[in-house]
Structure formats: structure tokens, C-alpha cells
Design an enzyme around this catalytic site. Structure first.
Site, PDB file in Angstrom:
ATOM      1  N   ALA A 166      35.779  46.407  41.951  1.00 39.66           N
ATOM      2  CA  ALA A 166      34.913  45.763  42.937  1.00 39.66           C
ATOM      3  C   ALA A 166      35.581  44.713  43.810  1.00 39.66           C
ATOM      4  O   ALA A 166      35.121  44.451  44.922  1.00 39.66           O
ATOM      5  CB  ALA A 166      33.703  45.139  42.232  1.00 39.66           C
ATOM      6  N   GLY A 167      36.639  44.065  43.333  1.00 39.29           N
ATOM      7  CA  GLY A 167      37.201  42.971  44.117  1.00 39.29           C
ATOM      8  C   GLY A 167      37.788  43.421  45.445  1.00 39.29           C
ATOM      9  O   GLY A 167      38.330  44.522  45.523  1.00 39.29           O
ATOM     10  N   LYS A 207      32.587  46.230  49.432  1.00 33.97           N
ATOM     11  CA  LYS A 207      31.796  47.429  49.155  1.00 33.97           C
ATOM     12  C   LYS A 207      30.690  47.130  48.155  1.00 33.97           C
ATOM     13  O   LYS A 207      29.587  47.691  48.240  1.00 33.97           O
ATOM     14  CB  LYS A 207      32.694  48.557  48.670  1.00 33.97           C
ATOM     15  CG  LYS A 207      33.706  49.041  49.703  1.00 33.97           C
ATOM     16  CD  LYS A 207      34.520  50.208  49.181  1.00 33.97           C
ATOM     17  CE  LYS A 207      35.567  50.661  50.198  1.00 33.97           C
ATOM     18  NZ  LYS A 207      36.655  49.655  50.351  1.00 33.97           N
ATOM     19  N   GLU A 230      35.620  43.794  37.809  1.00 31.27           N
ATOM     20  CA  GLU A 230      36.831  43.241  38.418  1.00 31.27           C
ATOM     21  C   GLU A 230      37.611  42.476  37.342  1.00 31.27           C
ATOM     22  O   GLU A 230      37.086  41.526  36.763  1.00 31.27           O
ATOM     23  CB  GLU A 230      36.474  42.311  39.578  1.00 31.27           C
ATOM     24  CG  GLU A 230      37.627  41.509  40.146  1.00 31.27           C
ATOM     25  CD  GLU A 230      38.832  42.343  40.521  1.00 31.27           C
ATOM     26  OE1 GLU A 230      39.952  41.991  40.101  1.00 31.27           O
ATOM     27  OE2 GLU A 230      38.657  43.366  41.229  1.00 31.27           O
ATOM     28  N   ASP A 245      36.863  52.773  43.912  1.00 35.17           N
ATOM     29  CA  ASP A 245      37.661  52.407  45.092  1.00 35.17           C
ATOM     30  C   ASP A 245      38.987  51.880  44.560  1.00 35.17           C
ATOM     31  O   ASP A 245      39.198  50.688  44.427  1.00 35.17           O
ATOM     32  CB  ASP A 245      36.913  51.358  45.918  1.00 35.17           C
ATOM     33  CG  ASP A 245      37.648  51.010  47.199  1.00 35.17           C
ATOM     34  OD1 ASP A 245      38.185  51.926  47.842  1.00 35.17           O
ATOM     35  OD2 ASP A 245      37.688  49.812  47.548  1.00 35.17           O
ATOM     36  N   CYS A 287      42.362  53.401  50.390  1.00 33.83           N
ATOM     37  CA  CYS A 287      42.724  53.065  51.770  1.00 33.83           C
ATOM     38  C   CYS A 287      44.160  53.516  52.002  1.00 33.83           C
ATOM     39  O   CYS A 287      44.990  52.788  52.537  1.00 33.83           O
ATOM     40  CB  CYS A 287      42.526  51.591  52.076  1.00 33.83           C
ATOM     41  SG  CYS A 287      43.378  50.463  50.959  1.00 33.83           S
TER      42      CYS A 287
END
Length: 458
Positions: free
Chosen positions: A277-278, A282, A301, A341, A394
Site C-alpha cells: 500500500a505505501g 492507490k 505496508e 501493486d 510501474c
């Protein structure tokens, strides 16, 4: 104030070189401390971020003009030479001004010999334009077009090669597409805002900020310029700075259809999980969407500092933050939706991290792939049968994207599903996504090069 702007840019370059600092964290503080605003702040920003982005090209030019390896040039002098060379080759600053101000900077902190050396090097650089220097320091385009383009647009060669391989995997065979991608990745990006769902619409945010509604995400607004932190909606928590591609990732998690598991579908009160999450961008968008849908979100996180950033970003939303490693979160299984993510090389977001491209190495990818697969295995344990896991990076690097997806699918518990229906049709129409995944590109979508693939747990 122009000299103050140059000095702020130079201090930023020094912090990046000496301390491994991030330019976008150092420069704003220097601008505030020096009360540098308006056009001078914009000039300092262009110099600092532009010089960081172009470092590899500038170093090749400096080596050629000086006849010395970069490693043999004193650090502070090298910072000044990079700043001066950037002004000469990539801005409209008059050559005499670029040379004289840079030499004055060197004089202020170095010996007379150092200032004479800087003066001689910059005068040699000033004799030719950027195109001539590219022809001198880059591989010949006829022999090595990828290497030539990498130098022309200031990218390490291995990153240009990774982009080219990924473009080809997406069905793009034109070298012109690689050139367009590298050119856009080398340009200063537009700031994207995300309007918080349920609180403000993108149309309202655009009117309030003077921005434009985004092309793809229903929450996106493009800012024409200025400091987004000074905007009232950002200060009040109604909007955050977030790339439109990241917004599409979070939206896809909320939109993905879940099917009935052995105990029936969870059609209300769903449990969602953000496993990485960090720093919270998002997670905040997921939390806002969960609030609308009557769902709750757990955000994982491992870093306590970054976990605090997640708490700040999600304050007032149905999000619970857990300071724990996502690979061993010890959370109760049965989540309906899980976002992974994953930590990645980040080469798809280089335009927003000006110094990052020169710090990353190809070897970094190998260790990251192991971590990415471990996180996906953990997600498969935590999601319920019939639930959805969405994997995103990313980075468009093949090893971190389609190869990871293939290996995760080989385990048999996670089955890839067509992810393209989870984004607006205009995203697919813009090109670059052959499916079943979605791959975004700076030159086609104006976003970071985000990759995401949805899985269903069987």
C-alpha cells in the site's frame, strides 16, 4: 533572483550526487527557504529536474569536451558543469550567460584552476548545438539505432532496450514508436490530480483548479502548472496528486467482476486488500470507492514510516493499515479483491523521478521478480475462490510483467482474465495493449508506463 534559482538547482544536484537524495524532495524546500517563486521557481525546477534527467548525455558531452573521465572531475565542479551544459544544450539561455554564471559559481567555491577548467570546457561545449553533440557522442544511427536513440533522449541503453522489447511484445514493431516513447519519457510531465470519488467530481475539480478533465480516468484532472500543494482541494483532502495510470489501476480493482465461491458470492460488505500500500495513493482511491460500495479495505505496508503515510492518505476512509510484510501478513483469508501493486524497477515512471534512470541497474530486476512472485503467491492464499487479484507495476519490463504473469498462472490457482474491459474503451483504442493485460504508455496515453493484469482465484 535568477542567480538564486541557479544556486537552488545546483544545491539540488549536489544533494542528489552526494547523498543519493531525490530531487523532487530537495528542491521544493530550497525554493521555500529562498523565497523563490514564480518564473524563477519555474526556472530552478527546469534546471534541476532537466539536468538530472539528461545526466548521461551531459556526462558524455563533458567527457568529450574535457578529455577527462567523469570520475576524475571533482564533484562540485561536475555539478556545475552539468548545470552549465544543460543550459547550453537544452534551454534557450544565452550561451554567454550559461558559461559566465557557471564559471562564477565555480569561482565561488573552488580554486582559480577549477574555474579556468570549467570555463574552457563550457566554451568548447558552446561551439556546437545539441544535435551536433549527439552525433559526436552517440552510436551511429545506421549501426545501432536503439543505442543512438537512448543517448539522444538521455536514457541508459538497457532501459531503451527493455522499452523496445516490451513494445514488440505489445505488437508495436515501429522504431518510430520507440523514439516517441523515449522523447515523451524525457520530457517534463503534466501534473495529474485525482478527484476523490464521493466528494468531488473531476469536472468540479477542473473548474476549481483551472485544470482540464483527464482523457481516461473519470477522476483525473490535468494541471497547467504551478504548485499543486497550494491548491485548496488538495489541502482539504478532496484531491491528490496521482498519475492517471495509477488511478486506472485502482479503478480496475473495484470494477473487476467477482464470481461465487463455494460459500456463495459476497455481494455486499466486501473485503478488499491492498497488499503493497505505501505510500498510499492507490489505497486512498480504493478506500473512497469502497466507501461508496459498502466495502472495507485492509492496507499492508512493512515500513512504519510509509505505513504512516498510508494512514494520512486514507484518513476518514474505511481503510485499516497493517504494518507487516505482505508475504506473511497473517490476515484472515477470504478477500474478494486484492491489489498487488508490486515493488518494481519503476522504469515506467522515470519522467516523474528525474534522477532515477541513472541509479537503476539491470541486476535490480532479478531480485524484484522473486519478490513479485512471492507477493502474488501470498495474494492467492488471501483471496477467496472466485475473487480477483490485480497485479500491477510501474514498469513495462517484460521480466516484471508478462513473464511474472505467466509464472504465476503456471501455479494453477490464479487464472488470468481479460483485463481490457476494466478500463475505458478509449484506453484500448489509443493502442499498446494487446491483452489480456493492459499496458499504458507515456507517448500513447500520457500516463506512466503502468502494466496491470487481473487474475481470478480458482
Amino acid at each position: 533572483m535568477t542567480d538564486a534559482a541557479r544556486n537552488a538547482a545546483l544545491e539540488t544536484l549536489c544533494a542528489v550526487r552526494e547523498k543519493g537524495a531525490y530531487a523532487n524532495l530537495v528542491l521544493p524546500g530550497l525554493l521555500r527557504a529562498g523565497k523563490i517563486t514564480g518564473r524563477d521557481a519555474a526556472f530552478a525546477t527546469e534546471l534541476a529536474y532537466g539536468t538530472c534527467r539528461a545526466q548521461g548525455f551531459l556526462d558524455a558531452v563533458i567527457e568529450s569536451a574535457s578529455g577527462r573521465p567523469i570520475a576524475e572531475i571533482d564533484g562540485p565542479v561536475l555539478d556545475a558543469l552539468r548545470l552549465g551544459a544543460y543550459q547550453l544544450l537544452r534551454t534557450r539561455v544565452e550561451p554567454h550567460a550559461a558559461v559566465s554564471t557557471t564559471v562564477d559559481i565555480v569561482k565561488g567555491g573552488q580554486s582559480r584552476g577549477a574555474s579556468g577548467f570549467a570555463n574552457a570546457v563550457l566554451r568548447r561545449i558552446a561551439r556546437d548545438d545539441a544535435e551536433t553533440w549527439i552525433g559526436r557522442v552517440a552510436p551511429a544511427a545506421s549501426d545501432d539505432l536503439v543505442g543512438h536513440l537512448a543517448m539522444q533522449y538521455a536514457h541508459p541503453r538497457w532501459i531503451a532496450e527493455a522499452f523496445w522489447e516490451s513494445l514488440q511484445r505489445c505488437g508495436i514493431q515501429s522504431m518510430g514508436q520507440l523514439q516517441a516513447l523515449l522523447a515523451d519519457d524525457d520530457a517534463r510531465p503534466v501534473v495529474h490530480l485525482a478527484a476523490r470519488p464521493g466528494e468531488i467530481t473531476a469536472e468540479e475539480l477542473a473548474l476549481t483548479t483551472g485544470g482540464d478533465v483527464g482523457r481516461f480516468s473519470p477522476y483525473a484532472v490535468y494541471l497547467p502548472g504551478g504548485d499543486p500543494g497550494a491548491l485548496e482541494p488538495v489541502r482539504d483532502g478532496l484531491a491528490v496528486v496521482q498519475d492517471e495510470g495509477s488511478q486506472l489501476v485502482a479503478r480496475a480493482v473495484a470494477m473487476a467482476p467477482v464470481t461465487a465461491g463455494p460459500d456463495g458470492a459476497a455481494d455486499s460488505g466486501e473485503r478488499w486488500l491492498d497488499l503493497c500500500a505505501g505510500p498510499g495513493g492507490k489505497a486512498a482511491l480504493l478506500g473512497a470507492l469502497a466507501a461508496i460500495e459498502g466495502a472495507t479495505v485492509d492496507a499492508v505496508e512493512p515500513s512504519s514510516h510509509r505505513a504512516e503515510l498510508v494512514r494520512t492518505a486514507t484518513r476518514g476512509l474505511p481503510v485499516t493499515v497493517h504494518v507487516v510484510d505482505g508475504r506473511a501478513a497473517a490476515l484472515e483469508p477470504g478477500y474478494d479483491r486484492v491489489l498487488v501493486d508490486a515493488p518494481c524497477s519503476g522504469i515506467g515512471a522515470l519522467r516523474r523521478r528525474p534522477e532515477a534512470r541513472w541509479r537503476k541497474q539491470p541486476a535490480d530486476v532479478r531480485d524484484l521478480v522473486v519478490l513479485q512472485l512471492e507477493l502474488l503467491a501470498a495474494a492467492a492464499d488471501l483471496v477467496r475462490p472466485g475473487g480477483v487479484v490485480l497485479y500491477s507495476t510501474c514498469s513495462p519490463h517484460v521480466a516484471e510483467t508478462v513473464d511474472v504473469v505467466a509464472e504465476a498462472a503456471a501455479g494453477g490457482r490464479l487464472v488470468p482474465i481479460d483485463t481490457r474491459p476494466l478500463v475505458p474503451e478509449s484506453v484500448i483504442a489509443a493502442g499498446g495493449s494487446e491483452g489480456p493485460h493492459v499496458q499504458l504508455w507515456p507517448h500513447l496515453h500520457g500516463t506512466d508506463a503502468m502494466f496491470f493484469q487481473a487474475f481470478r482465484r480458482v
